[in-house]
Design an enzyme around this catalytic site. Structure first.
Site: not given
Length: 419
Positions: A72, A118, A273
């Site tokens: 990621d 994220h 996600s």
């Protein structure tokens, strides 16, 4: 109900001024994310813990001994909820020299996704610790996260770099979280996923947020052997932007989740996600409880125990919503070999389900006991029948017609017919 959940989410996050970002790793990020917000003192516990039944699941497994590799944007190592949860990882950085990228030790420091934290949110949803505040806890709070970071963002990564990041993740963990999706089947990425599967790694990937109608596939989620995750709204219906298709395997909550993020605070996150992170956490719980279980059987177990949301398999949600406790307790062919006591051998430190005391002998003795019981029942039935015949004969003698007495004696009713 939605209003209540919305109010609860607002209470968890609250309109509190942002904290200053924590110190970052040496490798610079082109677009570092904004920091999150602290939880208000009076905020309640995250409703996701109760919604997924995690308290019951944690009595059986916490993910201890399992590493989840997160490919990621990197993870903020200064996030307090991830203290003690991170293993050494790697950075992938673009390079002017062949092969066009470099892999260096790192992984710490969230380089963000369009200004959002994220990778840290994904890692925290998987393995955030309770530490001194158990209001927000990851699905597998005993697991370890190994971050594999794209310093310049995955959107700027060549397929070969993505493939090598996947291979690196497969070498770091027993579960591999891939919270990204691309609409093109790249052979080099497909081979990297196959490499991970060949290493007995559970590969969990996001279905993606392109609002597809089901005619196109997104990768790596659509590759065979990968558990593709769709996202659900707070009311349990599919998230509108969650991609659909017969390759979708399972679903998880993916709207308004409260996640620890970069800078030490929290933020509300939505999308496939983050639903994928929840499923990766459940996979870590199963691998922790059944360490000898093959990766393919872990995937089967997760889908077999999912709670259907309509049809047995739906293109929007796959087999249904993930059920952590069900995945840890279901009986079936995916269980490991039983121990000498006849019960599955759990990992050390877990709750053990003991078998009932064995008061009988072997198979022959048990059949003998059963036949003895059947014989007693048959004998009782025969005696009852003979007694009935004797009773009727006696009544017949007692109720023989006498002069002046009608033959349809109301004291001698007809036999009862069992219809």
């Amino acid at each position: 109900m939605k209003l209540l959940i919305g109010l609860l989410t607002a209470a968890l996050l609250g309109p509190v001024p942002a904290q200053a970002p924590a110190a970052r790793a040496p490798a610079p990020c082109r677009n570092p994310p904004a920091p999150g917000q602290p939880l208000p003192d009076g905020a309640p516990r995250d409703p996701m813990i109760a919604r997924l039944g995690l308290e019951r699941a944690w009595e059986l497994a916490t993910g201890a001994g399992i590493t989840v590799a997160v490919v990621d944007s990197g993870v903020d190592g200064n996030q307090p909820k991830l203290r003690g949860a991170l293993a050494a990882g790697f950075d992938f950085v673009a390079s002017q020299t062949p092969p066009g990228w470099q892999r260096v030790a790192g992984g710490l420091g969230d380089c963000g996704d369009n200004g959002a934290s994220h990778g840290t949110a994904v890692a925290a949803l998987i393995a955030a610790r309770a530490n001194d505040d158990d209001r927000v806890v990851g699905v597998a709070p005993g697991a370890t996260v190994a971050p594999v970071r794209f310093v310049d963002g995955i959107d700027n990564a060549a397929p070969e770099m993505i493939a090598n990041a996947i291979r690196t993740g497969a070498e770091l963990g027993q579960v591999l979280n891939l919270s990204f999706a691309v609409p093109v089947d790249r052979p080099v990425i497909r081979d990297a996923v196959q490499y991970a599967l060949s290493r007995n790694v559970v590969v969990v990937a996001a279905a993606g947020n392109e609002s597809s109608g089901g005619d196109e596939k997104f990768y790596p989620a659509a590759y065979p052997g990968v558990l593709a995750v769709a996202a659900l709204k707070q009311d349990g219906t599919p998230l509108a932007q969650s991609n659909r298709g017969d390759w979708v395997g399972i679903a998880a909550p993916g709207e308004g989740l409260t996640a620890p993020v970069s800078g030490g605070g929290y933020a509300g996150v939505s999308g496939t996600s983050f639903a994928t992170a929840l499923v990766s956490g459940v996979a870590a719980l199963v691998r922790s409880r059944y360490p000898a279980m093959p990766a393919a059987d872990v995937v089967k177990r997760l889908t077999a125990t999912a709670v259907p949301l309509g049809a047995a398999h739906d293109d929007r949600v796959g087999a249904g919503i993930v059920d952590p406790f069900g995945a840890l307790t279901v009986l079936g062919p995916a269980l490991p070999a039983p121990s000498a006591s006849g019960a599955p051998a759990p990992a050390a430190g877990r709750v053990r389900v003991l078998p009932l005391p064995d008061t009988g002998g072997g198979v022959a003795e048990r059949w003998g006991s059963l036949l003895g019981i059947v014989g007693i029942l048959i004998l009782a039935a025969v005696l009852a029948y003979l007694g009935r015949l004797a009773w009727r004969a006696a009544r017949h003698r007692r109720t023989r017609p006498h002069p002046g007495r009608p033959t349809d004696d109301p004291l001698d009713p007809p036999d009862i017919s069992l219809a």
